[in-house]
Design an enzyme around this catalytic site. Structure first.
Site, short mmCIF file in Angstrom:
data_model
loop_
_atom_site.label_atom_id
_atom_site.label_comp_id
_atom_site.label_asym_id
_atom_site.label_seq_id
_atom_site.Cartn_x
_atom_site.Cartn_y
_atom_site.Cartn_z
N LYS A 93 -12.93 -2.88 -6.36
CA LYS A 93 -12.18 -3.92 -5.49
C LYS A 93 -11.06 -3.26 -4.46
CE LYS A 93 -7.85 -4.81 -7.94
NZ LYS A 93 -7.00 -4.58 -7.08
N ASN A 94 -10.59 -1.93 -4.95
CA ASN A 94 -9.60 -1.38 -3.80
C ASN A 94 -10.18 -0.79 -2.77
OD1 ASN A 94 -7.61 -2.15 -5.76
ND2 ASN A 94 -7.04 -0.01 -6.55
N ARG A 126 8.00 -1.10 -5.71
CA ARG A 126 6.77 -1.00 -4.82
C ARG A 126 7.21 -1.41 -3.48
NH1 ARG A 126 1.17 -3.09 -7.58
NH2 ARG A 126 0.43 -1.56 -5.87
N ASP A 132 -4.04 3.67 -12.59
CA ASP A 132 -4.73 2.51 -12.89
C ASP A 132 -5.35 2.72 -14.33
OD1 ASP A 132 -3.51 1.17 -10.84
OD2 ASP A 132 -5.46 1.06 -9.52
N ARG A 164 -8.42 -10.79 -11.59
CA ARG A 164 -8.09 -9.97 -10.56
C ARG A 164 -9.09 -8.94 -10.26
NH1 ARG A 164 -2.35 -9.17 -9.09
NH2 ARG A 164 -3.36 -8.39 -7.18
C1 UD1 Z 1 -2.90 1.14 -4.67
C2 UD1 Z 1 -3.91 0.43 -5.60
C3 UD1 Z 1 -3.30 0.40 -6.99
C4 UD1 Z 1 -2.85 1.70 -7.51
C5 UD1 Z 1 -1.90 2.38 -6.45
C6 UD1 Z 1 -1.68 3.95 -6.86
C7 UD1 Z 1 -4.99 -1.00 -3.96
C8 UD1 Z 1 -5.04 -2.45 -3.74
N1 UD1 Z 1 -4.02 -0.78 -4.91
O1 UD1 Z 1 -1.55 0.47 -4.49
O2 UD1 Z 1 -4.17 -0.11 -7.64
O3 UD1 Z 1 -2.33 1.61 -8.88
O4 UD1 Z 1 -2.36 2.59 -5.11
O5 UD1 Z 1 -2.96 4.79 -7.03
O6 UD1 Z 1 -5.61 -0.09 -3.56
N2 UD1 Z 1 5.66 3.74 -2.19
C9 UD1 Z 1 6.69 3.53 -1.64
N3 UD1 Z 1 6.79 3.30 -0.36
C10 UD1 Z 1 5.64 2.95 0.40
C11 UD1 Z 1 4.72 2.96 -0.24
C12 UD1 Z 1 4.57 3.04 -1.68
O7 UD1 Z 1 7.57 4.09 -2.01
O8 UD1 Z 1 5.76 2.24 1.55
C13 UD1 Z 1 5.55 4.20 -3.47
C14 UD1 Z 1 5.10 3.01 -4.42
O9 UD1 Z 1 6.32 2.05 -5.15
C15 UD1 Z 1 4.63 3.74 -5.82
C16 UD1 Z 1 3.93 4.96 -4.77
O10 UD1 Z 1 4.54 4.93 -3.78
O11 UD1 Z 1 5.67 4.37 -6.62
C17 UD1 Z 1 2.57 4.96 -4.74
O12 UD1 Z 1 2.13 3.84 -4.25
P1 UD1 Z 1 0.98 3.46 -3.25
O13 UD1 Z 1 -0.09 4.50 -3.46
O14 UD1 Z 1 1.36 2.87 -2.08
O15 UD1 Z 1 0.08 2.13 -4.01
P2 UD1 Z 1 -0.42 0.81 -3.55
O16 UD1 Z 1 -1.10 1.03 -2.16
O17 UD1 Z 1 0.43 -0.17 -3.45
#
Ligand code: UD1
Length: 421
Positions: free
Chosen positions: A22-23, A123, A307, A399
């Site tokens: 999915k990701n 997030r 995850d 999902r």
């Molecule tokens: C992706 C995955 C999700 C997985 C996560 C962590 C997809 C579609 N989703 O989510 O399944 O659980 O990686 O492996 O691929 N953060 C910030 N600022 C930002 C971006 C992130 O503070 O601009 C923080 C987030 O709140 C979180 C951490 O960074 O605490 C990691 O998040 P991130 O790696 O960005 O996760 P996603 O891309 O949302």
């Protein structure tokens, strides 16, 4: 709304095929915005999130058409006719936010709803925005939307983020592929899905160095062209079924699963007593003797994935001894704990840390699924619980897990989906 009913106690055995990740599929679909030619993706999983992404891309003007009867091969193509990603879609699926960088890079403007928080935490998207500003975008927040613009093309830059973000790395990687000059993404995420996105972009003509490492160097090109790309198998689906095989005391062959994408998951599962053997076309998973507790800290890849945290916790409830789990990625990812406790699990949570002591038995109960991976965890618990478990609100599951009840039935589990009354 559907519920899933499980009568526990049957060891799983047999074979299932692991679907496309999915990701990886979601960002690769977004990459369809980066070219006016056809992008053909194969091994796309049939999931609610893929449908949501299809809707989003369609309303940007991109046609998304299945080109095989099973719907797993998609053709994407068309001209961008609308640069707004509306709240109603983005709030349902945060990965929608990935259109921001590609729209900016391709047509110089985008209006994308802020995703808001979600069940597992706040997030924020500050890293995405900061990175795009470094590439020359002007960004304003207005009415809950990010309004981003750039005069001319985005310009390559060096971006060092304070911590690793999968989504920000993907957004910037796609934007930088069409920027002018060189972009260096330091402290980039290294998840296999990022490698898959990068491989897809390279097939489209992007120039990316350092794939698989924490520093990606992108030399922007004027345009990207059409390509064909096969999505990698889903490592989280793999890990989830590996846990199911182990806790049920069965033996399951996971066709197409890749050991080299599992990172710390394979080490931790082996430490807990799960036998995982690599074969030419997949992984054979079974429980050796008893399961024993193991300590886990969630981390960016190749560390143990957040995850997989909930699914591993279920395994820990059935292991001898104590396991300590530390969740470092999301601040509110223990929502499954209270439901597992209702089934008889012994779990104590203190902030980011949870201590799980193995128990002799779990008992079936009516439980509420709170997010995607928590839903999977409750189903795993139901597989080993005595009696009947009803997992309510399973729309989260659809999902990210394709036909989970069908796959579990194929392995001999007593599982069925029913309409909630
Ligand atoms: C992706 C995955 C999700 C997985 C996560 C962590 C997809 C579609 N989703 O989510 O399944 O659980 O990686 O492996 O691929 N953060 C910030 N600022 C930002 C971006 C992130 O503070 O601009 C923080 C987030 O709140 C979180 C951490 O960074 O605490 C990691 O998040 P991130 O790696 O960005 O996760 P996603 O891309 O949302």
């Amino acid at each position: 709304m559907d519920r899933i009913r499980i009568r526990g106690g049957r060891p799983l055995s047999g074979e299932i095929k692991v679907g496309g990740a999915k990701n990886a599929a979601l960002p690769l679909m977004v990459a369809g915005l980066l070219t006016d030619q056809r992008l053909i993706l194969s091994n796309v999983p049939r999931l609610a999130d893929v449908q949501t992404m299809t809707l989003l891309l369609q309303q940007h003007g991109i046609a998304v058409d299945p080109i095989t009867d099973d719907g797993r091969n998609l053709s994407l193509g068309g001209a961008i006719s609308n640069t707004e990603a509306p709240y109603d879609i983005v709030r349902k699926m945060r990965a929608s936010f990935l259109v921001l960088g590609p729209l900016l890079a391709r047509v110089g403007e985008a209006r994308v709803s802020l995703p808001g928080g979600c069940g597992i935490g706040a997030r924020p998207i500050d890293l995405h925005l900061k990175g795009l500003e470094q590439l020359g975008a002007r960004i304003v927040l207005e009415g809950g939307y990010i309004d981003a613009r750039v005069h001319g093309r985005l310009k390559g830059a060096t971006s060092v983020v304070p911590f690793v973000s999968v989504g920000a790395t993907e957004n910037l990687l796609m934007a930088a592929s069409l920027a002018e000059g060189r972009t260096v993404l330091a402290n980039a995420a290294r998840e296999p899905e990022i490698g898959d996105l990068a491989a897809g972009l390279v097939a489209m003509g992007a120039r990316i160095d350092g794939i698989g490492s924490d520093t990606l160097t992108i030399d922007g090109v004027d345009r990207l062209h059409g390509a064909e790309h096969a999505i990698i198998p889903d490592r989280i689906e793999t890990g989830s079924y590996a846990c199911a095989a182990a806790i049920s005391g069965g033996s399951v062959f996971l066709r197409d699963a890749r050991l080299d994408h599992l990172g710390a998951t394979v080490r931790i599962l082996r430490e807990a007593g799960v036998d995982i053997v690599e074969e030419p076309d997949g992984l054979m998973v079974k429980r050796l003797n008893g399961l024993h507790g193991a300590d886990v800290m969630t981390e960016p890849y190749p560390g143990f994935p957040t995850d997989m945290q909930a699914q591993f916790m279920v395994l820990a409830t059935r292991a001898r001894g104590q396991s300590v789990i530390t969740e470092t990625i999301f601040e509110n990812r223990y929502m499954h704990v209270s439901e597992l406790s209702r089934m008889g699990a012994d779990i104590h949570v203190d902030g980011r840390t949870s201590v799980i002591r193995g128990v002799k038995r779990l008992t079936g109960a009516k439980v509420m699924a709170s997010d995607l991976r928590a839903s999977a965890a409750l189903i795993l618990a139901g597989l080993v619980a005595e009696g009947t478990t009803d997992v309510l609100r399973v729309y989260h599951l659809d999902r990210g897990y394709e036909k989970i009840e069908k796959k579990l039935q194929k392995l001999g589990a007593d599982v069925k989906r029913a309409k909630d009354v």
